[in-house]
Design a protein around this motif. Structure first.
Motif, PDB file in Angstrom:
ATOM      1  N   GLY A 102     -17.643  15.339 -53.272  1.00 43.91           N
ATOM      2  CA  GLY A 102     -18.554  14.390 -52.677  1.00 43.91           C
ATOM      3  C   GLY A 102     -18.493  12.902 -53.650  1.00 43.91           C
ATOM      4  N   GLY A 103     -17.520  12.747 -54.676  1.00 41.08           N
ATOM      5  CA  GLY A 103     -17.695  11.598 -55.497  1.00 41.08           C
ATOM      6  C   GLY A 103     -16.728  10.633 -54.845  1.00 41.08           C
ATOM      7  N   ASP A 104     -15.854  10.611 -53.945  1.00 42.82           N
ATOM      8  CA  ASP A 104     -15.108   9.531 -53.578  1.00 42.82           C
ATOM      9  C   ASP A 104     -15.521   9.556 -52.010  1.00 42.82           C
ATOM     10  OD1 ASP A 104     -13.162   7.674 -53.067  1.00 42.82           O
ATOM     11  OD2 ASP A 104     -11.344   9.179 -53.041  1.00 42.82           O
ATOM     12  N   LEU A 105     -15.753   8.043 -51.429  1.00 44.75           N
ATOM     13  CA  LEU A 105     -16.123   7.960 -50.301  1.00 44.75           C
ATOM     14  C   LEU A 105     -14.876   7.342 -49.450  1.00 44.75           C
ATOM     15  CD1 LEU A 105     -19.698   6.409 -50.678  1.00 44.75           C
ATOM     16  CD2 LEU A 105     -19.194   8.749 -49.965  1.00 44.75           C
ATOM     17  N   ALA A 106     -13.754   6.956 -50.086  1.00 44.12           N
ATOM     18  CA  ALA A 106     -12.521   6.356 -49.509  1.00 44.12           C
ATOM     19  C   ALA A 106     -12.141   7.314 -48.793  1.00 44.12           C
ATOM     20  CB  ALA A 106     -11.659   5.929 -50.641  1.00 44.12           C
ATOM     21  N   SER A 107     -11.759   6.550 -47.438  1.00 44.28           N
ATOM     22  CA  SER A 107     -11.026   7.059 -46.287  1.00 44.28           C
ATOM     23  C   SER A 107      -9.539   8.143 -46.893  1.00 44.28           C
ATOM     24  CB  SER A 107     -10.894   6.287 -45.321  1.00 44.28           C
ATOM     25  OG  SER A 107     -10.087   7.061 -44.051  1.00 44.28           O
ATOM     26  N   ARG A 108      -9.498   9.159 -46.285  1.00 40.28           N
ATOM     27  CA  ARG A 108      -8.322   9.807 -46.494  1.00 40.28           C
ATOM     28  C   ARG A 108      -7.145   9.704 -45.391  1.00 40.28           C
ATOM     29  NH1 ARG A 108     -10.689  15.828 -46.486  1.00 40.28           N
ATOM     30  NH2 ARG A 108     -11.747  14.593 -44.997  1.00 40.28           N
ATOM     31  N   LEU A 109      -7.491   9.150 -44.457  1.00 39.97           N
ATOM     32  CA  LEU A 109      -6.842   8.685 -43.285  1.00 39.97           C
ATOM     33  C   LEU A 109      -5.654   7.823 -43.606  1.00 39.97           C
ATOM     34  CD1 LEU A 109      -6.234   9.242 -40.108  1.00 39.97           C
ATOM     35  CD2 LEU A 109      -7.637   7.289 -39.734  1.00 39.97           C
ATOM     36  N   ARG A 110      -4.267   8.129 -43.523  1.00 41.05           N
ATOM     37  CA  ARG A 110      -3.305   7.215 -43.668  1.00 41.05           C
ATOM     38  C   ARG A 110      -2.680   6.866 -42.439  1.00 41.05           C
ATOM     39  NH1 ARG A 110      -6.163   6.745 -47.071  1.00 41.05           N
ATOM     40  NH2 ARG A 110      -5.925   7.097 -49.466  1.00 41.05           N
ATOM     41  N   THR A 111      -2.409   5.686 -41.970  1.00 43.08           N
ATOM     42  CA  THR A 111      -1.854   5.446 -40.729  1.00 43.08           C
ATOM     43  C   THR A 111      -0.533   4.536 -40.959  1.00 43.08           C
ATOM     44  OG1 THR A 111      -3.154   3.286 -40.567  1.00 43.08           O
ATOM     45  CG2 THR A 111      -3.920   5.183 -39.160  1.00 43.08           C
ATOM     46  N   SER A 112       0.536   4.692 -40.034  1.00 42.99           N
ATOM     47  CA  SER A 112       1.669   4.000 -40.018  1.00 42.99           C
ATOM     48  C   SER A 112       2.030   3.454 -38.668  1.00 42.99           C
ATOM     49  CB  SER A 112       2.871   4.962 -40.464  1.00 42.99           C
ATOM     50  OG  SER A 112       2.905   5.259 -41.763  1.00 42.99           O
ATOM     51  N   ARG A 113       2.128   2.127 -38.530  1.00 41.58           N
ATOM     52  CA  ARG A 113       2.142   1.392 -37.384  1.00 41.58           C
ATOM     53  C   ARG A 113       3.598   1.584 -37.088  1.00 41.58           C
ATOM     54  NH1 ARG A 113       1.157  -4.755 -37.529  1.00 41.58           N
ATOM     55  NH2 ARG A 113       2.964  -4.663 -38.604  1.00 41.58           N
ATOM     56  N   VAL A 114       3.950   2.015 -35.691  1.00 39.26           N
ATOM     57  CA  VAL A 114       5.232   2.014 -35.263  1.00 39.26           C
ATOM     58  C   VAL A 114       5.586   1.359 -33.934  1.00 39.26           C
ATOM     59  CG1 VAL A 114       7.138   3.545 -34.550  1.00 39.26           C
ATOM     60  CG2 VAL A 114       5.387   4.745 -36.211  1.00 39.26           C
ATOM     61  N   SER A 115       6.422   0.350 -34.146  1.00 41.22           N
ATOM     62  CA  SER A 115       6.720  -0.667 -33.137  1.00 41.22           C
ATOM     63  C   SER A 115       8.153  -0.313 -32.536  1.00 41.22           C
ATOM     64  CB  SER A 115       6.563  -2.306 -33.433  1.00 41.22           C
ATOM     65  OG  SER A 115       5.309  -2.418 -34.045  1.00 41.22           O
ATOM     66  N   ALA A 116       8.143  -0.355 -31.125  1.00 36.42           N
ATOM     67  CA  ALA A 116       9.302  -0.223 -30.535  1.00 36.42           C
ATOM     68  C   ALA A 116       9.774  -1.198 -29.560  1.00 36.42           C
ATOM     69  CB  ALA A 116       9.265   1.253 -29.942  1.00 36.42           C
ATOM     70  N   PHE A 117      10.987  -1.609 -29.655  1.00 34.91           N
ATOM     71  CA  PHE A 117      11.351  -2.674 -28.353  1.00 34.91           C
ATOM     72  C   PHE A 117      12.214  -1.461 -27.738  1.00 34.91           C
ATOM     73  CE2 PHE A 117      10.918  -4.768 -32.379  1.00 34.91           C
ATOM     74  CZ  PHE A 117      10.296  -5.969 -31.896  1.00 34.91           C
ATOM     75  N   VAL A 118      12.012  -1.407 -26.537  1.00 34.82           N
ATOM     76  CA  VAL A 118      12.608  -0.284 -25.778  1.00 34.82           C
ATOM     77  C   VAL A 118      13.459  -1.278 -24.614  1.00 34.82           C
ATOM     78  CG1 VAL A 118      12.396   1.339 -23.652  1.00 34.82           C
ATOM     79  CG2 VAL A 118      10.780   0.864 -25.553  1.00 34.82           C
ATOM     80  N   LEU A 119      14.772  -1.205 -24.840  1.00 36.79           N
ATOM     81  CA  LEU A 119      15.952  -1.764 -24.200  1.00 36.79           C
ATOM     82  C   LEU A 119      16.531  -0.634 -22.879  1.00 36.79           C
ATOM     83  CD1 LEU A 119      17.577  -3.316 -27.332  1.00 36.79           C
ATOM     84  CD2 LEU A 119      16.161  -4.422 -25.662  1.00 36.79           C
ATOM     85  N   PRO A 120      17.394  -1.464 -22.038  1.00 38.58           N
ATOM     86  CA  PRO A 120      17.883  -0.499 -21.008  1.00 38.58           C
ATOM     87  C   PRO A 120      18.879   0.584 -21.442  1.00 38.58           C
ATOM     88  CG  PRO A 120      18.106  -2.704 -20.663  1.00 38.58           C
ATOM     89  CD  PRO A 120      17.409  -2.841 -21.787  1.00 38.58           C
ATOM     90  N   ARG A 121      19.614   0.384 -22.693  1.00 46.96           N
ATOM     91  CA  ARG A 121      20.504   1.337 -23.240  1.00 46.96           C
ATOM     92  C   ARG A 121      20.095   1.558 -24.633  1.00 46.96           C
ATOM     93  NH1 ARG A 121      23.239  -1.233 -19.362  1.00 46.96           N
ATOM     94  NH2 ARG A 121      23.757  -2.754 -20.464  1.00 46.96           N
ATOM     95  N   GLY A 122      18.915   1.491 -25.069  1.00 48.07           N
ATOM     96  CA  GLY A 122      18.626   1.666 -26.573  1.00 48.07           C
ATOM     97  C   GLY A 122      17.247   1.428 -26.915  1.00 48.07           C
ATOM     98  N   ILE A 123      16.869   1.563 -28.055  1.00 49.58           N
ATOM     99  CA  ILE A 123      15.435   1.543 -28.683  1.00 49.58           C
ATOM    100  C   ILE A 123      15.576   1.058 -29.926  1.00 49.58           C
ATOM    101  CG2 ILE A 123      15.277   3.941 -29.378  1.00 49.58           C
ATOM    102  CD1 ILE A 123      12.366   3.923 -28.786  1.00 49.58           C
ATOM    103  N   VAL A 124      14.658   0.005 -30.454  1.00 51.98           N
ATOM    104  CA  VAL A 124      14.822  -0.441 -31.783  1.00 51.98           C
ATOM    105  C   VAL A 124      13.338   0.061 -32.214  1.00 51.98           C
ATOM    106  CG1 VAL A 124      14.923  -2.242 -33.353  1.00 51.98           C
ATOM    107  CG2 VAL A 124      16.368  -2.157 -31.305  1.00 51.98           C
ATOM    108  N   THR A 125      13.285   0.801 -33.416  1.00 50.49           N
ATOM    109  CA  THR A 125      11.860   1.128 -33.944  1.00 50.49           C
ATOM    110  C   THR A 125      11.730   0.431 -35.328  1.00 50.49           C
ATOM    111  OG1 THR A 125      12.722   3.028 -34.930  1.00 50.49           O
ATOM    112  CG2 THR A 125      11.747   3.256 -32.905  1.00 50.49           C
ATOM    113  N   VAL A 126      10.622  -0.089 -35.569  1.00 48.82           N
ATOM    114  CA  VAL A 126      10.144  -1.077 -36.850  1.00 48.82           C
ATOM    115  C   VAL A 126       8.737  -0.168 -36.939  1.00 48.82           C
ATOM    116  CG1 VAL A 126       9.617  -2.917 -37.827  1.00 48.82           C
ATOM    117  CG2 VAL A 126      11.323  -2.886 -35.850  1.00 48.82           C
ATOM    118  N   TRP A 127       8.826   0.240 -38.394  1.00 52.48           N
ATOM    119  CA  TRP A 127       7.387   0.898 -38.920  1.00 52.48           C
ATOM    120  C   TRP A 127       7.254   0.709 -40.254  1.00 52.48           C
ATOM    121  CZ3 TRP A 127       7.982   5.420 -42.011  1.00 52.48           C
ATOM    122  CH2 TRP A 127       9.381   6.001 -42.123  1.00 52.48           C
ATOM    123  N   ARG A 128       5.891   0.784 -40.597  1.00 46.68           N
ATOM    124  CA  ARG A 128       5.772   0.658 -42.144  1.00 46.68           C
ATOM    125  C   ARG A 128       4.741   1.928 -42.478  1.00 46.68           C
ATOM    126  NH1 ARG A 128       6.951  -4.531 -43.622  1.00 46.68           N
ATOM    127  NH2 ARG A 128       7.296  -6.021 -41.390  1.00 46.68           N
TER     128      ARG A 128
END
Length: 339
Positions: A102-128
């Motif tokens: 109970g000593g740490d109130l910091a959130s343990r949740l970690r998120t990574s934003r994943v962006s995707a450019f969906v093209l007719p014949r492919g996909i480009v993903t950008v994430w951090r």
């Protein structure tokens, strides 16, 4: 320079549903996309801004979508442009740690934003970040290699499926944490302050998770509508229907957890009030018991003659009065549950 030589860049090329090349130069991406038989994947992890702009110019990506892929605090969404569809989702992970701390109130949740450019014949993903498991994404594509003949929808389904499953795992961990809080509410040896801090932390993590989980329903629904409008292959319909079902379940589960953690918080306050009332009743009962001998000794301490004054009989009588009166009060309070 090959993409393998550029830190954080991965590429793949399929033809006829078969993987034919990996980590080829980024300069070849536009040539492969021009091939009707090709299916292309480009993955950029925390890319340099100049590199992203150069690739976007080569592939004709919308400038607004490119800026959204690097902007901070972008919400979960799906936007259709003239030549491609831009999608932003968030992969989640809950860091391991002692649930009793109970000593740490910091959130343990970690998120990574994943962006995707969906093209007719492919996909480009950008994430951090580090919450997105790209190796799991590749494993799922390899396990369903027979679906690659259906093109970009297969790649997009695999990407969204990995993200949704990760969110499901996070929700399940938060559910277990809330159940632990419920068990601790009725544990007589549990520390109230620890429960309060754990409840606050879980509540904060759940709020953060809801922000990225709830909009997923709109994202998947838009993709399914787009598929229906363009008459895409029906072979993937069941896969996307199952994905949408998972998204709905995740949304409903998240909402139920919100109600549960609110109930835990309110129940904890109610139990504290109940414990305080119990303590007050006990203190009041003991005060009443102690008041009897105080009254008797004070009465017998008055400076006037009384029955038994100056003799051992008076002492014995006062002792009997104290014992009987205090004992009677104890029995009465005990039967009423005040002690």
């Amino acid at each position: 320079m090959t993409s393998a030589q550029i830190d954080g860049v991965r590429t793949r090329l399929w033809r006829g549903g078969r993987l034919v090349a990996e980590n080829y130069p980024l300069a070849d991406v536009s040539d492969h996309l021009a091939d009707d038989a090709a299916l292309v994947w480009v993955d950029l992890r925390e890319p340099d801004h100049e590199l992203l702009l150069a690739l976007a110019e080569e592939l004709g990506l919308d400038p607004h979508a490119v800026e959204d892929s690097v902007a901070h605090g972008e919400r979960t969404k799906a936007t259709r442009y003239a030549t491609h569809t831009f999608i932003t989702v968030y992969a989640t992970r809950l860091e391991s740690g002692s649930p009793d701390s109970g000593g740490d109130l910091a959130s343990r949740l970690r998120t990574s934003r994943v962006s995707a450019f969906v093209l007719p014949r492919g996909i480009v993903t950008v994430w951090r970040g580090d919450a997105f498991d790209v190796d799991e994404l590749l494993r799922r594509w390899d396990d369903n290699v027979d679906l690659m003949v259906h093109g970009t929808p297969t790649l997009l389904h695999g990407l969204l499926d990995v993200v949704v499953d990760g969110q499901f795992e996070t929700i399940e961990q938060l559910d277990d944490a809330i159940e632990g809080l419920e068990d601790g509410l009725f544990d007589d040896h549990a520390q109230t302050k620890v429960i309060q801090r754990r409840t606050y932390r879980v509540r904060k993590e759940l709020v953060e998770l809801r922000r990225v989980v709830l909009p997923m329903r709109e994202v998947v629904a838009l993709i399914m509508r787009h598929r229906a409008e363009h008459g895409n292959s029906v072979e993937l319909d069941s896969w996307y229907t199952d994905l949408y079902d998972h998204v709905v379940r995740a949304t409903e589960w998240t909402e139920s957890l919100r109600d549960m953690v609110t109930t835990v918080f309110e129940t904890n306050l109610s139990l504290q009030d109940a414990r305080l009332n119990t303590v007050m009743k006990k203190l009041t009962g003991w005060a009443a018991i102690i008041a009897v001998p105080t009254a008797v000794t004070g009465w017998y301490g008055q400076n006037i003659p009384f029955p038994g004054f100056g003799s051992y009989g008076g002492v014995a009588a006062s002792t009997v009065v104290i014992g009987v009166s205090a004992g009677t009060l104890y029995v009465v309070f005990k039967r009423r549950g005040w002690l």
